[in-house]
Structures are given as C-alpha cells and as structure tokens.
Design a protein around this motif. Structure first.
Motif, PDB file in Angstrom:
ATOM      1  N   LEU A 108      11.347   8.426  -8.776  1.00 54.81           N
ATOM      2  CA  LEU A 108      11.180   9.048  -7.468  1.00 54.81           C
ATOM      3  C   LEU A 108      10.521   8.089  -6.486  1.00 54.81           C
ATOM      4  O   LEU A 108      10.929   7.992  -5.315  1.00 54.81           O
ATOM      5  N   VAL A 109       9.518   7.361  -6.948  1.00 56.45           N
ATOM      6  CA  VAL A 109       8.833   6.386  -6.096  1.00 56.45           C
ATOM      7  C   VAL A 109       9.785   5.281  -5.651  1.00 56.45           C
ATOM      8  O   VAL A 109       9.808   4.890  -4.480  1.00 56.45           O
ATOM      9  N   VAL A 110      10.594   4.766  -6.595  1.00 56.14           N
ATOM     10  CA  VAL A 110      11.545   3.698  -6.261  1.00 56.14           C
ATOM     11  C   VAL A 110      12.554   4.177  -5.220  1.00 56.14           C
ATOM     12  O   VAL A 110      12.891   3.449  -4.274  1.00 56.14           O
ATOM     13  N   ILE A 111      13.031   5.404  -5.369  1.00 52.81           N
ATOM     14  CA  ILE A 111      13.990   5.940  -4.395  1.00 52.81           C
ATOM     15  C   ILE A 111      13.358   6.045  -3.011  1.00 52.81           C
ATOM     16  O   ILE A 111      13.965   5.663  -1.990  1.00 52.81           O
ATOM     17  N   TYR A 112      12.132   6.561  -2.949  1.00 54.88           N
ATOM     18  CA  TYR A 112      11.435   6.672  -1.667  1.00 54.88           C
ATOM     19  C   TYR A 112      11.237   5.292  -1.031  1.00 54.88           C
ATOM     20  O   TYR A 112      11.455   5.097   0.175  1.00 54.88           O
ATOM     21  N   LEU A 167       0.832  -1.206   0.000  1.00 51.28           N
ATOM     22  CA  LEU A 167       0.000   0.000   0.000  1.00 51.28           C
ATOM     23  C   LEU A 167       0.864   1.252   0.000  1.00 51.28           C
ATOM     24  O   LEU A 167       0.500   2.259  -0.627  1.00 51.28           O
ATOM     25  N   LEU A 168       2.004   1.224   0.682  1.00 53.77           N
ATOM     26  CA  LEU A 168       2.901   2.379   0.675  1.00 53.77           C
ATOM     27  C   LEU A 168       3.329   2.719  -0.749  1.00 53.77           C
ATOM     28  O   LEU A 168       3.323   3.894  -1.154  1.00 53.77           O
ATOM     29  N   GLY A 169       3.711   1.705  -1.524  1.00 56.22           N
ATOM     30  CA  GLY A 169       4.100   1.944  -2.909  1.00 56.22           C
ATOM     31  C   GLY A 169       2.963   2.524  -3.724  1.00 56.22           C
ATOM     32  O   GLY A 169       3.167   3.408  -4.569  1.00 56.22           O
ATOM     33  N   TYR A 170       1.751   2.049  -3.480  1.00 55.34           N
ATOM     34  CA  TYR A 170       0.577   2.561  -4.189  1.00 55.34           C
ATOM     35  C   TYR A 170       0.364   4.046  -3.862  1.00 55.34           C
ATOM     36  O   TYR A 170       0.123   4.863  -4.761  1.00 55.34           O
ATOM     37  N   ILE A 219      12.802   4.020   2.564  1.00 50.43           N
ATOM     38  CA  ILE A 219      11.944   3.621   3.685  1.00 50.43           C
ATOM     39  C   ILE A 219      12.156   2.152   4.031  1.00 50.43           C
ATOM     40  O   ILE A 219      12.149   1.772   5.211  1.00 50.43           O
ATOM     41  N   ALA A 220      12.368   1.297   3.020  1.00 52.42           N
ATOM     42  CA  ALA A 220      12.596  -0.128   3.280  1.00 52.42           C
ATOM     43  C   ALA A 220      13.885  -0.344   4.055  1.00 52.42           C
ATOM     44  O   ALA A 220      13.927  -1.134   5.009  1.00 52.42           O
TER      45      ALA A 220
END
Length: 399
Positions: free
Chosen positions: A325-329, A303-306, A333-334
C-alpha cells in the motif's frame, strides 16, 4: 538503528557542503584561516544533530562519549574539507573544521544532559529512538537546512519553512502532552521551548541571511505548538495510541507543503537538467540553488515514505500488505508531482525524476520499518521470558 538516521544526516550535510559537485583536480592545495561570524555559526549548528544522535546511540554520557563525538565530527568535517579542495568555487577552511567538531561536541553534550535529566525523572523520555513519531521531527531537520540554503534571495520561500515548523511543532506538542510528566502549568512552556528550539536549529542556514524573519517564524512555531496542546488534551484520555490520530490531523499540512515545494518555480528551465549530469556550468548562484531545491524534494519524499509507512503500520493489516500500500501511494504521488514539475519536459526525464522520488520514499519507509523492529524487539524478549519464569515457579511448587 540510530546509525540509519545518523548516516542520513551525514549524507545531507555532505550534499549541502559539496554543492555544486563541479569537481576538478586543483593546481595547488590551499587552506584558509579566515571565517566570518555567519559561517562560524552555521558550521557549529550544522553538526549539532550529528553529535546529538551519536550520543543517543552510545547511551552513556561522560567525557569519553564527548571526546568520541568530537572525533566523529572532526573526521566527517575533515573528509568534507578535503572534498572541497576539488571544488574550484569552494575554499577549505581550518576554522570550519574546528567549528564542525565543536558543533558535534555540543550536540553530544545536549543529548547527554537530556539523558541525565531523564534518569532523574525531571524531563520525559520522548526524544530517544523508542517513539517512531518523533523520528519524523528528526527527518525534518535536513528539510529545514535545505530550505534555508535554497532560499536564495526569495524570502517568500520562508512560507515553506512555516509549514514544516507547524507540522514539527504539532508533533512535539502531541508527544509532550501524551507522554510527559509535566504539570498543566509547565507543559505550555515546555512545548514552546522544544518546538521553537528545534526549529531554530534546523533554520540556522536561513537565520544568517534573514535573521528577523526566521526569529519571527521561530516564535510563531512555538506559539502554534502551544495552541495545538488544546487539541491533543481533548483526546488524551480517550486515545490509547496517540500517534495515528496525530498523523491524521497533521499529514494534510505536510502534503500541502510537498505540493508547494514541487510546483515552486526553479531558477533555470527544468529542461536544462539533463540526464548527462553536466555540472560544469553550475558555478552560477542560480544553478546551485536549482540543485539544492531538487535535493530538497528528494528529502521531502524520504519523509513522505516514512509517514505513509507509519500510518499504514498503525492499522491492522499484514506487513506485506502495508508495504504494498505504501509503495502504491508513493508511486502515485511521485508520478503526480513529477508531472506538475515537468509539463514541458521530455518523457524520459520525467520517468527518471519520478523514479528518484519513489526510491527516496521507499527508503523512508525502510527507515520506519527498521525503527519499528527496534521498538518491538525488547517487547518480544519480555514475552519470551515470562513463560520460562512461570514454568520455573510451577516446577518448584511441585517439588
């Protein structure tokens, strides 16, 4: 597109049903006709979302679609019951098989009734597949399921479910305020009913164990959603697109939930979760809870990725730039989350866990992109049709 969410829900049900994955060849095949009331209730509610999404995907509501949903539920249930034959700690039940199919049929009936009411103009069409923000509410349902199964005897973990409920209720409230046709007098009741009802379906596994506490949280979620209406109404006339402002206000709640979920102590030392995948010792209840809590974090990162993909998609930037940008975030966080969970563990284990969390987040981002393509598809078709019709008119005028 709906098949993606349907497959995800089916996978989550399979994981919940087949924990602790300690498969072995049975000496004899045994089925039981016994079942208690709490198991019957859980088995029905667990398959309601499957029937709901199955009906929304197929569109037309009627006896044929209800029978198809029933058959789909029975097929999935039958496969899971066969899988339980190879789990010495579980027992395949004919009652569970029937109740699961009934739950799928009930979910299809609810979705069909909603579709009929939408066509008649009595309720807003906000729970289909055209509103990306509502999908985050659907993805919260497996989190509530896993939260209920992983509670064990720790009633304090109900606080995690409160945070999920407040976030989901806020999304439902915003969608109804900005996309509904309800009058100001009825909107509060509609928000309370949808938010509380959604939470109770997701919290069904915990409801059988802590009924009074879960009922209290359900009421709290409904009232919190009602209060949030005041916030959304203030921006109703000024914000053309309400999804991004809604996410900006509610996203910190989800981040706080993810943080608490990650640092919450597990039932066994994390070092015992080895890369070998030795599940033979997981018959103990605390080890089963450990697996459920680990899968719960996986679902939370999905859900975080979504959510990150939706927030980036709402900004004016290229598709590739938003994805990077999403992949970096997600990676950041992971890694941070894994470090908090495994301070004393080996580096190899930490890297593997961070990789699993990151892959779950990227999968959630893919779900959003697929859903967005479905939403934008009809718009592109309309834009293509307009020039052709105009050209035809101009030609006819010349003649």
């Amino acid at each position: 597109m709906g098949y993606t969410l349907l497959a995800y829900m089916t996978l989550m049900i399979a994981i919940i049903t087949l924990i602790p994955f300690a498969f072995s060849i049975p000496k004899s095949v045994q089925f039981t006709l016994r079942g208690n009331l709490s198991d019957v209730f859980t088995n029905i509610v667990l398959f309601v979302p499957l029937g709901f999404f199955f009906q929304i995907i197929h569109g037309q509501f009627g006896l044929k679609s209800s029978i198809m949903a029933l058959c789909f539920g029975l097929v999935v249930s039958g496969l899971l019951e066969v899988g339980q034959l190879f789990l010495p700690s579980r027992c395949s039940s004919v009652i569970d098989f029937i109740m699961n199919g009934s739950g799928a049929c009930l979910g299809a009936a609810v979705a069909g009734y909603h579709q009929v009411m939408v066509r008649k103009g009595r309720v807003p069409e906000i729970f289909g597949f055209r509103l990306p923000l509502i999908w985050s509410v659907y993805l919260l349902v497996p989190l509530l399921w896993l939260g209920g199964f992983s509670m064990g005897n720790e009633i304090s973990r109900i606080g995690l479910m409160v945070l999920i409920g407040i976030y989901g209720g806020g999304v439902i409230s915003s969608a109804i305020v900005n996309r509904s046709m309800y009058s100001s007098k009825r909107i509060g009741l509609a928000v309370f009913s949808y938010a509380a009802g959604w939470f109770m379906i997701g919290a069904a596994p915990a409801l059988t164990r802590f009924p009074l506490a879960i009922l209290g949280v359900g009421l709290l979620v409904g009232f919190a959603a009602q209060l949030s209406c005041c916030v959304w109404k203030k921006n109703h006339t000024t914000e053309r697109r309400f999804e991004l402002p809604t996410l900006k206000r509610l996203f910190p709640i989800y981040l706080f939930y993810l943080f608490l979920l990650s640092v919450w102590s597990t039932t066994i030392p994390l070092g015992e979760w080895t890369l070998r995948g030795d599940f033979h010792s997981l018959y103990q209840a605390e080890r089963v809870l450990f697996i459920a809590r680990f899968v719960e974090v996986i679902a939370a990162f999905t859900l975080l990725g979504y959510l990150l993909a939706e927030m980036s998609g709402r900004k004016k930037q290229t598709r590739l730039g938003a994805l990077n940008l999403v992949v970096i975030y997600i990676l950041g966080i992971a890694i941070f989350t894994t470090t908090l969970r495994n301070i004393r563990s080996e580096l190899l284990f930490m890297l593997v866990e961070a990789f699993l969390f990151a892959m779950a987040g990227i999968y959630g981002a893919i779900i959003y992109r697929l859903q967005l393509n479905v939403v934008r598809g009809p718009r592109k078709k309309r834009k293509l049709k307009k020039p052709s019709s105009t050209a035809c008119l101009s030609v006819s005028c010349k003649h």
